[in-house]
Every structure is written in C-alpha cells, then in structure tokens.
Design an enzyme around this catalytic site. Structure first.
Site, PDB file in Angstrom:
ATOM      1  CB  ALA A   1      -1.779   0.857   8.432  1.00  0.00           C
ATOM      2  CG  ASP A   2      -4.772  -4.664   5.799  1.00  0.00           C
ATOM      3  OD1 ASP A   2      -5.578  -3.916   5.108  1.00  0.00           O
ATOM      4  OD2 ASP A   2      -5.238  -5.769   6.260  1.00  0.00           O
ATOM      5  CB  THR A   3      -6.576  -3.322  11.107  1.00  0.00           C
ATOM      6  OG1 THR A   3      -5.807  -1.982  11.132  1.00  0.00           O
ATOM      7  CG2 THR A   3      -7.185  -3.959  12.202  1.00  0.00           C
TER       8      THR A   3
ATOM      9  CE  LYS B   1      -4.016  -1.554   2.282  1.00  0.00           C
ATOM     10  NZ  LYS B   1      -4.957  -1.677   3.447  1.00  0.00           N
TER      11      LYS B   1
END
Length: 205
Positions: free
Chosen positions: A77-79, A61
C-alpha cells in the site's frame, strides 16, 4: 459467502506502518510483516495519472516482498495527499517542511489517495485498487501548528498529520473512508481479498 477466514495461505503486509497493521487486525486478518524493499518511491509517481501510478507503487512494494514468499498473499500500500488537484504531499522532509504542508492545508480541502495491491505469485494473482477521501481542514492558527509539530506524531505521515492522533482537532469533516486517511481503505482492501477468494474457489471447483 466469501469470508476472510477462508483464506488458506499466509498473509504478509509489505509495510512498516503501524496504522496499516492496526486496521488489518481490526478487520480480523492474521498476517506477518515484511519490508517493501522499494527505495525511490517518487520515481513511480505520475502527477497526470496519480491513482494508477500509486497502484504501480503499491504493486512494486508487494512484489518485492513476495519474491521470498511465493506461496503467500502479499499486501502492499501507499498513501499520498493531493492539494489543488496537482500538488503532492508525501512525508515531510523535516519540521519546516511539515509546517509548510499544514499551513497549505489550513482552511481548505485536500484529497487523500491510498493505493492497495494484493498478489500471490504461485496463484498468478495480481490486483490493485485506489481509494480517495476528501478531508476538510478548518483554519489553523500558527501557534497550534507549531504546537502540533513539537511532538513527533507528524513524522512518517503523508501530509504531515495523523488523523487518528492530535490532528483530529484540525479536521472539520471527512467525505469518504476514514481508514483510507489512516493508510488502508477497508472496502477497497476487502474487495481485493474477495477477488482472490473467488479465484481460489473457481480453481477448486
């Protein structure tokens, strides 16, 4: 002392998440927004190596946004939510899917993992980290699940809930970083910025 105010480059957040924007502002970071440009996020996920695969996704990303901003410091970021060590809950496909997720989370714990990646192409800097927080839900009544899902808050949320919103009443306790559950772990993110500042200071020295 390394302070965020010492960063002399533009900072870009490669995310459309208003929660991540809010947390960065609370940290005192001035930034611009850019699209991540990653389409098939699931293709990056490896259930047997989830933290590292999430770091690769967060890096992808940031890398996508950095192509047109090589001088900038780009944060991706990734959650995701993990139940029982293996089952991954991302964003709900629809209301029925969200109800399924909340029924599964009811009365048990789950792990929220957020990976963050920071990179600057012109400085040849690339770092990433993953943070884990354990969230414990109290047993939920079917009526309150359906009531919660009658509002759009669950949309675009990993696990179909927003810890900072109405779902706060679902939570018995949290072990770890609260802001990680919102979508951006503060200590891990701060550590990445400090690594960049240390690199800049070393190069300048």
């Amino acid at each position: 002392m390394l302070l965020l105010r010492d960063i002399n480059r533009p900072i870009i957040l490669a995310s459309g998440s208003p929660r991540r924007s809010q947390i960065l502002r609370m940290m005192g970071v001035e930034f611009e927004l850019a699209k991540s440009g990653v389409e098939d996020e699931d293709a990056y996920l490896d259930r047997d190596d989830l933290e590292h695969s999430l770091c690769r996704l967060a890096s992808a990303k940031a890398e996508s946004a950095s192509k047109s901003h090589p001088e900038a410091l780009v944060l991706g970021a990734d959650t995701t939510v993990v139940v029982g060590g293996k089952e991954i809950f991302g964003k709900a496909a629809d209301r029925d899917d969200a109800a399924r997720m909340l029924r599964t989370l009811s009365g048990r714990s789950h792990t929220v993992i957020t990976a963050t990646a920071l990179l600057c192409n012109s400085a040849s800097f690339r770092e990433s980290a993953a943070a884990c927080t354990e969230v414990f839900f109290r047993p939920l009544e079917e009526e309150e699940i359906l009531h919660y899902l009658s509002f759009p808050e669950y949309e675009d949320k990993a696990g179909a809930y927003a810890v900072q919103g109405g779902a706060m009443t679902f939570i018995d306790r949290i072990e770890g970083c609260y802001y990680n559950v919102m979508g951006l772990p503060v200590t891990a993110t701060l550590s990445l910025f400090k690594k960049f500042l240390l690199l800049e200071r070393t190069n300048d020295g």
